[in-house]
Design an enzyme around this catalytic site. Structure first.
Site, PDB file in Angstrom:
ATOM      1  N   TYR A 139      42.169  40.162  38.131  1.00 16.89           N
ATOM      2  CA  TYR A 139      41.322  38.981  37.918  1.00 16.89           C
ATOM      3  C   TYR A 139      41.033  38.744  36.439  1.00 16.89           C
ATOM      4  O   TYR A 139      40.631  37.662  36.042  1.00 16.89           O
ATOM      5  CB  TYR A 139      39.977  39.119  38.656  1.00 16.89           C
ATOM      6  CG  TYR A 139      40.079  38.995  40.156  1.00 16.89           C
ATOM      7  CD1 TYR A 139      41.297  39.140  40.800  1.00 16.89           C
ATOM      8  CD2 TYR A 139      38.964  38.724  40.925  1.00 16.89           C
ATOM      9  CE1 TYR A 139      41.403  39.038  42.170  1.00 16.89           C
ATOM     10  CE2 TYR A 139      39.058  38.613  42.304  1.00 16.89           C
ATOM     11  CZ  TYR A 139      40.280  38.778  42.915  1.00 16.89           C
ATOM     12  OH  TYR A 139      40.382  38.669  44.272  1.00 16.89           O
ATOM     13  N   LYS A 181      47.603  51.299  46.079  1.00 10.86           N
ATOM     14  CA  LYS A 181      49.001  51.048  46.463  1.00 10.86           C
ATOM     15  C   LYS A 181      49.853  51.936  45.565  1.00 10.86           C
ATOM     16  O   LYS A 181      50.709  51.470  44.806  1.00 10.86           O
ATOM     17  CB  LYS A 181      49.300  49.544  46.287  1.00 10.86           C
ATOM     18  CG  LYS A 181      50.626  49.086  46.844  1.00 10.86           C
ATOM     19  CD  LYS A 181      50.664  49.037  48.352  1.00 10.86           C
ATOM     20  CE  LYS A 181      52.056  48.676  48.847  1.00 10.86           C
ATOM     21  NZ  LYS A 181      52.234  48.872  50.298  1.00 10.86           N
ATOM     22  N   ASP A 213      47.676  48.642  52.737  1.00 12.46           N
ATOM     23  CA  ASP A 213      48.161  48.027  53.984  1.00 12.46           C
ATOM     24  C   ASP A 213      47.671  48.830  55.190  1.00 12.46           C
ATOM     25  O   ASP A 213      47.211  48.272  56.198  1.00 12.46           O
ATOM     26  CB  ASP A 213      49.687  47.871  53.980  1.00 12.46           C
ATOM     27  CG  ASP A 213      50.409  49.017  53.280  1.00 12.46           C
ATOM     28  OD1 ASP A 213      49.735  49.880  52.680  1.00 12.46           O
ATOM     29  OD2 ASP A 213      51.647  49.066  53.331  1.00 12.46           O
ATOM     30  N   ASP A 237      38.234  42.553  47.297  1.00 13.38           N
ATOM     31  CA  ASP A 237      37.899  41.183  47.678  1.00 13.38           C
ATOM     32  C   ASP A 237      38.376  40.935  49.114  1.00 13.38           C
ATOM     33  O   ASP A 237      37.643  40.423  49.970  1.00 13.38           O
ATOM     34  CB  ASP A 237      38.622  40.231  46.702  1.00 13.38           C
ATOM     35  CG  ASP A 237      38.088  38.814  46.783  1.00 13.38           C
ATOM     36  OD1 ASP A 237      37.151  38.565  47.561  1.00 13.38           O
ATOM     37  OD2 ASP A 237      38.620  37.949  46.066  1.00 13.38           O
ATOM     38  N   ASP A 241      35.931  41.156  52.926  1.00 14.12           N
ATOM     39  CA  ASP A 241      35.819  40.037  53.875  1.00 14.12           C
ATOM     40  C   ASP A 241      36.315  40.444  55.263  1.00 14.12           C
ATOM     41  O   ASP A 241      35.747  40.040  56.281  1.00 14.12           O
ATOM     42  CB  ASP A 241      36.599  38.809  53.390  1.00 14.12           C
ATOM     43  CG  ASP A 241      35.735  37.921  52.508  1.00 14.12           C
ATOM     44  OD1 ASP A 241      34.805  38.461  51.864  1.00 14.12           O
ATOM     45  OD2 ASP A 241      35.964  36.702  52.461  1.00 14.12           O
TER      46      ASP A 241
END
Ligand code: NAD
Length: 342
Positions: A139, A181, A213, A237, A241
């Site tokens: 970001y 990852k 994942d 992020d 959610d």
């Protein structure tokens, strides 16, 4: 008598003033707070031409904690890239207060287990905390376009990883699940090495690593087994959610953003809900949860935080349901139900 805690209250836009009003009733009932209100977001743009003034940021810096309701609304939506935007107020606070750790607890209330899209037996017992790095990663990296292609850069320093990992271990009760990852990304390999090093200083807490994942899958297949999920900005992020959906309604979810020192920022996860603003139907429970997080993580009044959370649980067990939970209770009904149970 201890000194009162100095709180800056930023009500913002839409349902913000309604749920902040409810939060102020709760603070008055608990006592021991000195509350200063200031504008942020759209109302601040209307008054001052900017979503966060230097004076408001200075007031926040001088407080013990900042409580925010929500910002934004169609009135300030614009395609003009130079127009001030309400969300700039939030980003300005995160940056100005150096809030690098975002904490989102997910603990479905027993009375709402059937409101989740997942089966009751899957989510029963879920009580987890997502610790997301908030000021680094993709970001904030270099980005741009060149010759018909585009790029975004993900960068992390060991120091940035170390400080967020410390936060995760500080809040863990039994285990930190670090999500990365590392089979593909170099930043993730540095993440893993650094988290291992921090874990060495917290031997009573177990550490597990999950690839992102796999974590996304396990969050819906065995949510009750997680304690603290530690992850970087982008993965956090998305996973927070996903985890939020376990509880059923966005009107239930609180959050906290904290730094190394100085005041933290405590706010509901939802937005300003312009579609129901002014109708008196906003659910104040995410705001009450945010007050509880402020008491627990911001100003060291953990007993009162627990009291708020159990008052909310008891009100729900007693049948309290606002419109977002399929009922017809108003903001005022919900506030008095919680205060009665406090
Ligand atoms: P939203 O969270 O405001 O609303 C989504 C839906 O959930 C709406 O139907 C709304 O009525 C409902 N809802 C949300 N909170 C509720 C509550 N407490 N009680 C009952 N129902 C509730 O998201 P949105 O509609 O995408 O965004 C509206 C505005 O809020 C936009 O301007 C957006 O930029 C802003 N926003 C602000 C924040 C923030 O202040 N942190 C976060 C997200 C969105």
């Amino acid at each position: 008598m201890p000194e009162p805690s100095r709180i800056v209250a930023l009500a913002g836009d839409g349902i913000g003033p309604e749920i902040m009003g409810a939060a102020r009733e709760l603070l008055d009932r608990l006592g021991g707070f000195e509350v200063e209100e200031h504008p942020i977001g759209g109302v601040s743009i209307d008054e001052h031409g900017t979503a966060l003034t230097a004076d408001v940021l200075a007031a926040c810096r001088g407080s013990d904690a900042v409580l925010l309701a929500a910002v934004g609304g169609p009135k300030w939506d614009s395609t003009d890239p130079d127009a001030p935007r309400p969300e700039q107020g939030l980003l300005g606070l995160r940056k100005g207060l150096e809030l690098f750790a975002n904490l989102r607890p997910v603990r479905p209330s027993a009375a709402l287990l059937d409101a989740s899209p997942l089966r009751r037996e899957r989510i029963e017992g879920t009580d987890l905390l997502v610790v997301r790095e908030l000021t680094g990663g993709i970001y904030f990296g270099d980005r741009g376009r060149r010759d018909g292609s585009a790029y975004d850069t993900c960068a992390y320093s060991a120091d940035e990883i170390e400080r967020i990992a410390e936060v995760a271990f500080r809040f863990a009760r039994r285990r930190v699940t670090s999500v990365d990852k590392a089979n593909v990304l170099e930043t993730s390999r540095l993440w893993r090495e650094t988290v291992e090093r921090v874990a060495g200083r917290h031997e009573a807490t177990e550490l597990e690593h999950l690839l992102v994942d796999n974590a996304a899958m396990q969050l819906v297949s065995r949510p009750a087994e997680f304690d603290v999920i530690l992850t970087e900005n982008l993965f956090g992020d998305i996973l927070s959610d996903e985890a939020a959906m376990l509880t059923g309604s966005i009107g239930m979810l609180p959050s906290a953003s904290v730094g190394a020192s100085g005041p933290g920022l405590f706010e509901p996860v939802h937005g300003s809900a312009p579609d129901i603003a002014g109708t008196g139907r906003a659910n104040p429970l995410a705001m009450f949860g945010s007050v509880a997080m402020m008491l627990r993580y911001g100003i060291d009044r953990a007993d009162e935080a627990a009291a708020i959370e159990s008052a909310v649980d008891r009100a729900l067990e007693g049948g309290l349901r606002t419109a977002d939970l399929g009922g017809d209770a108003t903001t005022e009904d919900a506030t008095s139900a919680v205060l009665t149970n406090l």
